[in-house]
Motif scaffolding. Structure first.
Motif, short mmCIF file in Angstrom:
data_model
loop_
_atom_site.label_atom_id
_atom_site.label_comp_id
_atom_site.label_asym_id
_atom_site.label_seq_id
_atom_site.Cartn_x
_atom_site.Cartn_y
_atom_site.Cartn_z
N ASN A 192 0.96 -1.40 0.13
CA ASN A 192 0.08 -0.01 -0.01
C ASN A 192 0.84 1.45 0.22
O ASN A 192 0.86 1.93 1.08
CB ASN A 192 -0.96 -0.28 1.29
CG ASN A 192 -1.92 1.12 1.18
OD1 ASN A 192 -2.26 1.56 -0.05
ND2 ASN A 192 -2.51 1.45 2.19
N CYS A 193 1.39 1.52 -1.32
CA CYS A 193 2.53 2.80 -0.91
C CYS A 193 2.51 2.98 -2.74
O CYS A 193 2.25 2.05 -3.58
CB CYS A 193 3.60 2.77 -0.51
SG CYS A 193 4.79 1.17 -1.10
N THR A 194 3.24 4.07 -3.13
CA THR A 194 3.28 4.49 -4.37
C THR A 194 4.24 3.41 -5.26
O THR A 194 5.39 3.06 -5.05
CB THR A 194 3.78 5.85 -4.61
OG1 THR A 194 3.41 6.66 -3.79
CG2 THR A 194 3.91 6.16 -6.19
N THR A 195 3.63 2.79 -6.20
CA THR A 195 4.27 1.74 -7.03
C THR A 195 3.76 2.04 -8.39
O THR A 195 3.05 2.26 -9.07
CB THR A 195 3.53 0.47 -6.87
OG1 THR A 195 3.56 0.09 -5.12
CG2 THR A 195 4.18 -0.95 -7.19
N SER B 245 8.35 0.26 -5.80
CA SER B 245 7.86 1.19 -4.70
C SER B 245 8.44 1.83 -3.86
O SER B 245 9.48 1.45 -3.39
CB SER B 245 6.62 -0.17 -4.03
OG SER B 245 7.53 -0.70 -3.12
N ASN C 208 8.35 4.33 -0.27
CA ASN C 208 7.38 4.85 0.94
C ASN C 208 8.50 5.71 1.82
O ASN C 208 9.38 5.14 2.37
CB ASN C 208 6.76 3.82 1.78
CG ASN C 208 5.77 4.53 2.94
OD1 ASN C 208 5.32 5.45 2.72
ND2 ASN C 208 5.56 3.75 4.00
N CYS C 209 8.14 6.96 2.14
CA CYS C 209 9.06 7.73 2.77
C CYS C 209 8.57 7.53 4.30
O CYS C 209 7.38 7.72 4.79
CB CYS C 209 9.03 9.16 2.44
SG CYS C 209 9.58 9.63 0.63
N GLU D 145 11.39 3.05 2.64
CA GLU D 145 11.10 1.77 2.42
C GLU D 145 10.80 1.35 0.69
O GLU D 145 10.03 2.11 0.26
CB GLU D 145 9.66 1.32 2.99
CG GLU D 145 9.37 0.08 3.17
CD GLU D 145 8.01 -0.51 4.12
OE1 GLU D 145 8.44 -0.87 5.04
OE2 GLU D 145 6.94 -0.12 3.35
N LYS E 142 14.29 -1.69 4.25
CA LYS E 142 14.34 -0.22 5.08
C LYS E 142 15.62 0.25 4.85
O LYS E 142 16.79 -0.59 5.36
CB LYS E 142 13.76 -0.69 6.31
CG LYS E 142 12.44 -0.73 6.65
CD LYS E 142 12.06 -0.78 7.90
CE LYS E 142 10.42 -0.98 8.12
NZ LYS E 142 9.77 -0.72 9.51
N ARG F 288 0.62 2.33 -9.93
CA ARG F 288 -0.12 3.75 -10.14
C ARG F 288 0.00 4.25 -11.41
O ARG F 288 -0.95 4.78 -11.97
CB ARG F 288 0.45 4.73 -9.11
CG ARG F 288 -0.09 6.07 -9.14
CD ARG F 288 0.57 7.10 -8.21
NE ARG F 288 -0.08 8.31 -8.04
CZ ARG F 288 -1.13 8.87 -7.38
NH1 ARG F 288 -1.51 7.99 -6.39
NH2 ARG F 288 -1.48 9.98 -7.61
N ALA G 102 7.95 10.17 -6.20
CA ALA G 102 8.38 8.82 -6.03
C ALA G 102 9.68 8.49 -6.66
O ALA G 102 10.69 7.95 -6.37
CB ALA G 102 7.09 7.97 -6.36
#
Length: 570
Positions: free
Chosen positions: A227-230, A246, A248-249, A256, A320, A340, A373
């Motif tokens: 569930n993050c920008t992919t 993907s 995630n900040c 991540e 991470k 996305r 992203a």
């Protein structure tokens, strides 16, 4: 059309035949060694690459068992011999004991009219294979076509022949006239036949597709969702989208980052008829304007492809990473994702350097989330690259070329393929994923019980390093080539020496590149320390990111997922 004419090649040296089962048993016991044969017909010998010898073994033409170029063979190593000075010969001699030949082998060539001793024309022809690595065959007798038809097609025509092997030689049956040698259609047909490219798959029926869709929808609900920008970044013409990124900040300034690879194993279970066919094909075959896929297009370009705005199944590696670029943790697993955006390399580059005016295509409508992203991914990829650069990697920036065609698919030009920072960014993440997965599948492994598959690239052969003596003397950099850092010092010295002469610099750097050894796949290594990848300066590396178009990646997926589930390696 089918013809009864045939042509016979030269007989090979007789040897008591062995069966395929005997050959495989002797390979397992170490009495024989398997490899792919490469012929050098003008010199009268061939080479075979084996795991036993660090250099290719050499086979005299008479001892090749009439094996054809590119065929897999089992060779018997002959006792090592020394020259007059007591040194080992560069290539150890071997004999071919068995040829692993498929039932049907085809080749292409032209028919050349033969003349008698007085120079008068005859009614026979020589068959001259397209590849210079096949012997020319003397003649054939009767064809089911008229002399006028043969003479009309012979000067520029290309013919297809079927190769059959009997107890004493290869027999070539002329089967089909393909057309003019300069036709784009014929050029592709020759390439397909000579490289044994299979036909495309028949269309999968709609009922099967619907069953797979339903099965996939049920599986999506069972898996953790990313569930993050992919997003995906590929050439604009790509259809089999098998990798996504993907990001995630994190609140502490870190990131991540995930590499998500299409989960082909879900659609192609091990041992299924489709899996056996994919294994036989091995790869997707690419031509300038189209391809022949390893798996049916309904799967490779639709259900399995990571298309935008559609939930898809993936095998993921998620790291991470600290704000300084250090890897804090790594997670592996089967996931569900939804990309996305689908970007081209040019579109991604436009987001990386928006301040630089260019004619690169922009995403329309603009997507600020995706833009951020891509910038963040670029930042992380530079961290990863800096870690590898500190270890001393040598980077050869070879220009890639692509063909331009007219409406009739005739070549109209050859131009450099555009390459951007975005290309390097994707390559960095794919390399890092391959290194991470290789390290994971090797953890706590007993090589006598567990299967692994690595991509291995040994250091240059000491004998080949002698070819660089000229450059070492020229730059004053003596190296032994055992490490990439060692090679890097020579690389930089050459760049400095020829900084004002581009052609000399490229020629010298090409000399360095040519001594690199060929990368191979290795399974069940008994000594992991011998199985590193010199080219990318990695302790361990494997192919993981292209399962839709490369079968070894699918094997690695199965090894990884079996380990994650606590199951034996497949």
């Amino acid at each position: 059309m089918s013809h009864s004419g045939r042509t016979q090649g030269k007989p090979f040296k007789p040897r008591p035949p062995i069966s395929e089962a005997e050959a495989r048993a002797k390979i397992r016991s170490g009495d024989l060694h398997d490899g792919v044969l490469r012929k050098c017909m003008d010199q009268g010998f061939a080479f075979v690459t084996t795991r036993k010898e660090r250099r290719d073994v050499k086979v005299q033409k008479a001892n090749c068992q009439n094996a054809l170029e590119g065929e897999r063979v089992a060779v018997r190593l002959l006792p090592a011999k020394k020259d007059r000075d007591g040194n080992d010969y560069a290539n150890r001699l071997a004999d071919v004991d068995f040829v692993f030949r498929p039932e049907d082998v085809f080749l292409t060539g032209k028919l050349v009219p033969r003349k008698d001793e007085d120079g008068a024309p005859t009614n026979t022809y020589s068959f001259h294979p397209t590849s210079s690595n096949f012997p020319r065959t003397p003649d054939f007798s009767r064809l089911k076509m008229t002399q006028d038809q043969i003479e009309l097609n012979a000067p520029t025509g290309v013919w297809k022949g079927r190769v059959k092997r009997n107890q004493t030689n290869n027999v070539i049956y002329i089967e089909e006239y393909l057309g003019d040698k300069d036709s784009a259609r014929v050029i592709e047909a020759v390439s397909r036949i000579e490289n044994r490219v299979p036909e495309d798959y028949p269309k999968v029926n709609d009922a099967e597709i619907q069953q797979l869709k339903q099965k996939m929808a049920e599986e999506v609900e069972k898996r953790p969702f990313v569930n993050c920008t992919t997003l995906t970044i590929d050439p604009p013409t790509a259809k089999d989208l098998d990798d996504a990124l993907s990001i995630n900040c994190l609140p502490d300034g870190g990131f991540e980052v995930g590499v998500h690879i299409a989960d082909l194993d879900f659609f192609v279970p091990k041992g299924s008829p489709l899996d056996l066919e994919a294994k036989k094909r091995g790869v997707t075959f690419y031509f300038p304007t189209h391809n022949t896929p390893m798996i049916p297009r309904e799967i490779s370009e639709n259900l399995c492809s990571l298309l935008p705005h559609q939930k898809r199944l993936a095998v993921s590696v998620i790291w991470k990473i600290s704000a300084e670029g250090d890897i804090l943790s790594t997670w592996y697993g089967r996931t569900a994702i939804e990309t996305r955006q689908r970007l081209s390399y040019a579109q991604a580059q436009n987001m990386i350097t928006p301040e630089i005016p260019s004619d690169l295509p922009a995403l329309n409508p603009r997507d600020e989330v995706t833009e951020q992203a891509v910038k963040d991914l670029m930042k992380v990829s530079k961290f990863l690259h800096e870690h590898r650069a500190k270890a001393g990697i040598v980077e050869f920036n070879n220009d890639e070329l692509y063909f331009q065609f007219d409406d009739q698919q005739n070549v109209t030009g050859i131009v450099p393929y555009p390459s951007y920072e975005a290309n390097d960014m994707i390559e960095e993440f794919m390399l890092f994923a391959g290194m991470s997965v290789a390290s994971n599948i090797l953890q706590d492994v007993d090589p006598s019980e567990t299967a692994v598959l690595l991509r291995v690239n040994p250091a240059p052969d000491p004998d080949d390093l002698k070819k660089l003596k000229f450059l070492m003397d020229l730059t004053g950099r003596a190296i032994d080539g055992t490490s990439q850092r060692d090679m890097l010092s020579l690389f930089k010295a050459v760049e400095a020496k020829y900084s004002d002469n581009v052609l000399k610099k490229k020629a010298a750097l090409r000399m360095i590149q040519r001594i690199s050894r060929r990368a191979t796949y290795e399974a069940l290594p008994s000594n992991f320390d011998e199985f590193n990848h010199y080219g990318i300066h990695a302790a361990y590396y494997t192919h993981f990111t292209s399962p839709i178009r490369r079968y070894p990646d699918l094997v690695v997926h199965r090894i990884l997922t079996a380990k994650l589930q606590g199951l034996p390696s497949p």
